[in-house]
Design an enzyme around this catalytic site. Structure first.
Site, PDB file in Angstrom:
ATOM      1  N   GLY A 179     -36.762   8.452 -57.658  1.00 12.46           N
ATOM      2  CA  GLY A 179     -36.892   7.311 -58.732  1.00 12.46           C
ATOM      3  C   GLY A 179     -37.921   6.561 -58.386  1.00 12.46           C
TER       4      GLY A 179
ATOM      5  N   THR B  68     -36.348   5.628 -45.403  1.00 11.55           N
ATOM      6  CA  THR B  68     -36.505   4.107 -45.808  1.00 11.55           C
ATOM      7  C   THR B  68     -35.277   3.862 -46.836  1.00 11.55           C
ATOM      8  OG1 THR B  68     -37.964   4.708 -47.637  1.00 11.55           O
ATOM      9  CG2 THR B  68     -38.965   3.961 -45.365  1.00 11.55           C
TER      10      THR B  68
ATOM     11  N   ARG C 269     -31.459   4.295 -47.213  1.00 14.56           N
ATOM     12  CA  ARG C 269     -30.227   3.743 -46.239  1.00 14.56           C
ATOM     13  C   ARG C 269     -29.861   4.376 -45.104  1.00 14.56           C
ATOM     14  NH1 ARG C 269     -31.773  -0.337 -48.586  1.00 14.56           N
ATOM     15  NH2 ARG C 269     -30.581  -1.762 -49.991  1.00 14.56           N
TER      16      ARG C 269
ATOM     17  N   GLU D 118     -27.183  -0.785 -38.763  1.00 17.26           N
ATOM     18  CA  GLU D 118     -28.228  -1.632 -38.414  1.00 17.26           C
ATOM     19  C   GLU D 118     -27.583  -3.163 -38.091  1.00 17.26           C
ATOM     20  OE1 GLU D 118     -30.898  -0.567 -41.648  1.00 17.26           O
ATOM     21  OE2 GLU D 118     -30.478  -2.678 -42.468  1.00 17.26           O
TER      22      GLU D 118
ATOM     23  N   HIS E 296     -36.376  -2.485 -40.767  1.00 14.03           N
ATOM     24  CA  HIS E 296     -36.006  -2.435 -42.064  1.00 14.03           C
ATOM     25  C   HIS E 296     -36.739  -3.467 -42.922  1.00 14.03           C
ATOM     26  CE1 HIS E 296     -32.585  -2.119 -45.148  1.00 14.03           C
ATOM     27  NE2 HIS E 296     -33.509  -2.215 -45.887  1.00 14.03           N
ATOM     28  N   ILE E 297     -38.122  -3.013 -43.048  1.00 23.54           N
ATOM     29  CA  ILE E 297     -39.292  -3.810 -43.301  1.00 23.54           C
ATOM     30  C   ILE E 297     -39.788  -3.152 -44.630  1.00 23.54           C
ATOM     31  CG2 ILE E 297     -39.910  -5.134 -41.372  1.00 23.54           C
ATOM     32  CD1 ILE E 297     -42.384  -3.153 -41.012  1.00 23.54           C
TER      33      ILE E 297
END
Ligand code: NAP
Length: 321
Positions: A153, A239, A241, A270, A288-289
């Protein structure tokens, strides 16, 4: 004056923008499930975050005034979209503004794990002895290697473009064919991008990078069997989920050496991370950045607020699901 529920910390400039015309509830701290439940009956819009539990039970508590859930993220696996739509509540996300920043993070993880950057940096910080040496801290080069993208995507394509610059060949798996011109125009030295079955992608790629949404179909798309199909020299980057990967199976695969390493931004439960991963030098762990640049986060906030403004004015959200 509409009442807007902001369920998680927001940028001060976004809160300022909202408060010009609306009453804002929250925006400083993460709200608990009970707090969201206590407010949802009396608000007109929700500016939501990806960890909010906006399931069918929560949506059933919405009052008649709730017109939009404006998710400040690309993913929306925390929202029961069908339940919201059934109640006439629009749901929007923030596509088109975060894919470059998130692809940067995936690309950074790929380079960090293949070039042992985390391990090397820890070495220096730990004051371990070193000097330039021909044989010290050797990593894996990526020129001519194959990147397998699961889910081509917006972010997957941006990752593909970056890989092409590096001289990597790209294959991908998706449920439908994609326009590949943006990737294939980048570097005449790379092979044309190809759509392949997931099994072929896993068996032949040197790096596998996840860019699909979390859905029932993609939950644990990387499980023990998938990991066993990967080359023992291959790296996994996630990156997307956390729950796209069976984290316990990943630990087993890393322990047994059936894959070479992993670069992770997201985790199954997380912010809890499987403790074994902390001990592994061939694993890069980020908190999670993915989209966390100042510019991107502002564009996400602004788009979510634009969606709220549109819907409260009787128009469809510009990036409605
Ligand atoms: P997108 O543009 O909607 O792309 C997702 C792609 O996944 C689509 O092209 C879709 O194509 C494909 N896909 C769906 N189901 C699939 C399956 N079963 N197997 C293979 N491919 C599948 O979304 P995006 O903006 O690139 O974002 C992707 C995900 O990244 C988000 O859903 C979010 O969870 C995550 N994300 C993470 C961060 C972070 O901070 N780490 C930031 C932003 C987004 P088909 O429908 O043709 O299969």
């Amino acid at each position: 004056m509409a009442r807007i529920l902001v369920t998680a910390p927001q940028l001060p400039e976004a809160l300022d923008l909202l408060t010009v015309t609306h009453e804002v509830i929250g925006g400083q701290e993460f709200m608990t499930r009970d707090e969201i439940a206590s407010y949802i009956g009396g608000v007109d819009a929700i500016l939501s975050a990806l960890s909010d539990p906006l399931d069918a039970e929560m949506i059933s508590l919405a009052g008649p005034g709730l017109k939009i859930i404006a998710q400040c993220a690309a993913g929306f696996n925390n929202i029961d979209v069908a339940a919201a739509k059934q109640r006439g509540i629009q749901v929007s996300t923030t596509p088109g503004v975060l894919h470059e920043a998130t692809a940067d993070t995936a690309f950074m993880l790929m380079l960090m794990v293949t070039r042992r950057a985390g391990e090397a940096e820890r070495w220096v910080r730990d004051h371990k002895p070193w000097r330039y040496s021909h044989t010290f801290m050797l990593g894996t080069g990526l020129q001519g290697a194959q990147l397998g993208i699961i889910g081509l995507g917006q972010i997957g394509e941006a990752m593909g473009r970056r890989a092409a610059v590096l001289g990597m060949d790209v294959v991908y798996s998706s449920r439908s064919d994609k326009d590949l011109s943006a990737i294939d125009g980048v570097n005449p030295d790379t092979a044309p991008t190809r759509r392949v079955e997931l099994g072929e992608l896993l068996e032949t790629s040197d790096v596998v990078s996840l860019h699909c949404p979390l859905t029932p179909e993609t939950r644990h798309i990387i499980d023990a069997a998938a990991l066993a199909q990967m080359k023992d020299t291959a790296f996994l980057v996630n990156t997307a989920r956390g729950a796209c990967v069976d984290e316990a199976a990943l630990v087993d695969a890393l322990n047994s050496g059936s894959i070479a390493g992993a670069g992770l931004d997201v985790y199954e439960d997380e912010p809890t991370i499987n403790p074994a991963l902390y001990e592994m030098d061939n694993v890069v762990l980020l908190p999670h950045i993915g989209s966390a640049t100042r510019q991107t986060r502002w564009m996400m906030s602004k788009l979510a607020i634009d969606n709220i403004t549109d819907v409260l004015a009787g128009r469809p959200a510009r990036t409605a699901l």
